[in-house]
Design an enzyme around this catalytic site. Structure first.
Site, PDB file in Angstrom:
ATOM      1  N   GLU A 108      34.725  38.602  56.985  1.00  0.00           N
ATOM      2  CA  GLU A 108      33.331  39.001  56.768  1.00  0.00           C
ATOM      3  C   GLU A 108      33.330  40.410  56.180  1.00  0.00           C
ATOM      4  OE1 GLU A 108      29.005  39.574  59.004  1.00  0.00           O
ATOM      5  OE2 GLU A 108      30.758  38.959  60.174  1.00  0.00           O
ATOM      6  N   ASP A 133      33.954  46.829  57.465  1.00  0.00           N
ATOM      7  CA  ASP A 133      32.846  47.702  57.098  1.00  0.00           C
ATOM      8  C   ASP A 133      33.358  49.136  57.099  1.00  0.00           C
ATOM      9  OD1 ASP A 133      30.165  48.884  56.792  1.00  0.00           O
ATOM     10  OD2 ASP A 133      29.418  46.956  57.495  1.00  0.00           O
ATOM     11  N   ASP A 160      38.322  49.621  52.497  1.00  0.00           N
ATOM     12  CA  ASP A 160      37.984  48.892  51.277  1.00  0.00           C
ATOM     13  C   ASP A 160      38.494  47.454  51.365  1.00  0.00           C
ATOM     14  OD1 ASP A 160      37.646  47.948  48.673  1.00  0.00           O
ATOM     15  OD2 ASP A 160      38.239  49.845  47.747  1.00  0.00           O
ATOM     16  N   ASP A 183      25.081  45.445  49.337  1.00  0.00           N
ATOM     17  CA  ASP A 183      24.259  46.382  48.578  1.00  0.00           C
ATOM     18  C   ASP A 183      23.930  45.753  47.220  1.00  0.00           C
ATOM     19  OD1 ASP A 183      23.185  48.528  47.121  1.00  0.00           O
ATOM     20  OD2 ASP A 183      24.378  49.981  48.252  1.00  0.00           O
ATOM     21  N   ASP A 219      18.723  39.196  50.017  1.00  0.00           N
ATOM     22  CA  ASP A 219      17.265  39.158  49.895  1.00  0.00           C
ATOM     23  C   ASP A 219      16.822  39.820  48.594  1.00  0.00           C
ATOM     24  OD1 ASP A 219      17.941  41.739  50.525  1.00  0.00           O
ATOM     25  OD2 ASP A 219      16.419  42.002  52.102  1.00  0.00           O
ATOM     26  N   ARG A 257      17.253  40.547  63.006  1.00  0.00           N
ATOM     27  CA  ARG A 257      15.961  41.189  63.200  1.00  0.00           C
ATOM     28  C   ARG A 257      15.435  41.751  61.880  1.00  0.00           C
ATOM     29  NH1 ARG A 257      15.147  46.566  64.677  1.00  0.00           N
ATOM     30  NH2 ARG A 257      17.371  46.719  65.214  1.00  0.00           N
ATOM     31  N   GLU A 259      16.272  40.847  58.859  1.00  0.00           N
ATOM     32  CA  GLU A 259      15.946  39.755  57.940  1.00  0.00           C
ATOM     33  C   GLU A 259      14.588  39.164  58.290  1.00  0.00           C
ATOM     34  OE1 GLU A 259      17.804  35.432  56.497  1.00  0.00           O
ATOM     35  OE2 GLU A 259      18.844  36.642  58.005  1.00  0.00           O
TER      36      GLU A 259
END
Length: 290
Positions: A108, A133, A160, A183, A219, A257, A259
């Site tokens: 992920e 992350d 990375d 992003d 989104d 939340r 989203e």
């Protein structure tokens, strides 16, 4: 790194060194006066794990500096040596050894504060999640959640993801790839920074087993359309949707939340579900298509 998260002998945090000004307020932020050059978390994630070992390139992420709560800092200090991974690019990872089992491993990339990652790990304990992350509070929060919920199938990586894929994972090491709400880099001059590009898919394809699921969600509609175009055009991936379009959000991806707040405001979230094709089953790429 093969110990389970609820192991009784997990490393404990050390008391502050003499002269160190630090305040641990439950639920509050960590304030810590450090000497110049002193690492932020001596036993935690490195500020720049790969250093200057690899060429500088256009990155798809920007490290964010924000406050770390006392609980997050404590988790980073105690749990990072066992369940954290600095992406330094200096060694090859044995995922079976890392997780202590031979369960399938999903990568992920970008997990935010980790709530959705923890939910997915809890719902599917037979799948290991290697979560990457660069956001320190999120790293600490996910480690906290994993410990509290006794989730032994989570490992947290710092750095990375490109270096992780290229330098530290072996061919066919992964059973899945998740990229949720990366992003979008909305300005046209920044589109080159978007993660989902042909070159990234070239690399990811070498690390994904045939049949592995690539799941993206965003989104930002223009980015979703670009993702769909890039994945559809890539010979190593095929759309799981018969109509060749976007997918309905699968049950295994929790509705976060943030989203939910976006949906209430009318935002459109698109999911993409593609599979790594079998080796040797690539569509014909000859100019004539014959």
């Amino acid at each position: 790194m093969s110990d389970s998260l609820n192991a009784p002998d997990a490393p404990r945090s050390q008391p502050p060194a003499s002269g160190e000004a630090a305040r641990h307020v439950p639920g509050g932020s960590l304030r810590h006066s450090r000497a110049k050059g002193e690492p932020r978390f001596p036993d935690g994630p490195s500020a720049d794990p790969a250093g200057s070992h690899f060429e500088r390139r256009i990155r798809s992420f920007q490290p964010r500096r924000s406050r770390v709560t006392a609980g997050q800092a404590d988790a980073l200090q105690r749990l990072w040596p066992t369940w954290g991974l600095d992406i330094d690019g200096q060694r090859t990872i044995d995922l079976g050894e890392m997780f202590g089992n031979d369960h399938p491993v999903v990568l992920e990339i970008g997990f935010g504060m980790g709530e959705a990652t923890a939910q997915m790990a809890a719902a599917d304990p037979g799948t290991n999640i290697l979560a990457v992350d660069v956001h320190t509070p999120g790293q600490g929060n996910l480690l906290n959640l994993a410990e509290q919920q006794k989730l032994s199938n989570i490992r947290v990586a710092n750095g990375d993801a490109i270096i992780l894929l290229r330098e530290m994972l072996t061919t066919d090491a992964l059973d899945g790839l998740r990229v949720y709400f990366p992003d979008p880099w909305p300005k046209k001059r920044h589109h080159k920074r978007r993660l989902i590009q042909p070159e990234f898919l070239d690399l990811a394809a070498t690390r994904l087993k045939p049949g592995a699921l690539v799941h993206c969600a965003t989104d930002w509609v223009p980015y979703a359309e670009q993702m769909l175009d890039v994945l559809t055009a890539h010979p190593d991936f095929e759309n799981t949707q018969a109509d060749g379009g976007f997918a309905t959000r699968p049950d295994f991806r929790p509705l976060t939340r943030f989203e939910g707040q976006g949906l209430e405001k009318g935002h459109v979230v698109n999911d993409l579900l593609f599979r790594r094709v079998q080796h040797g089953d690539r569509p014909d790429q000859s100019p004539t298509g014959a």
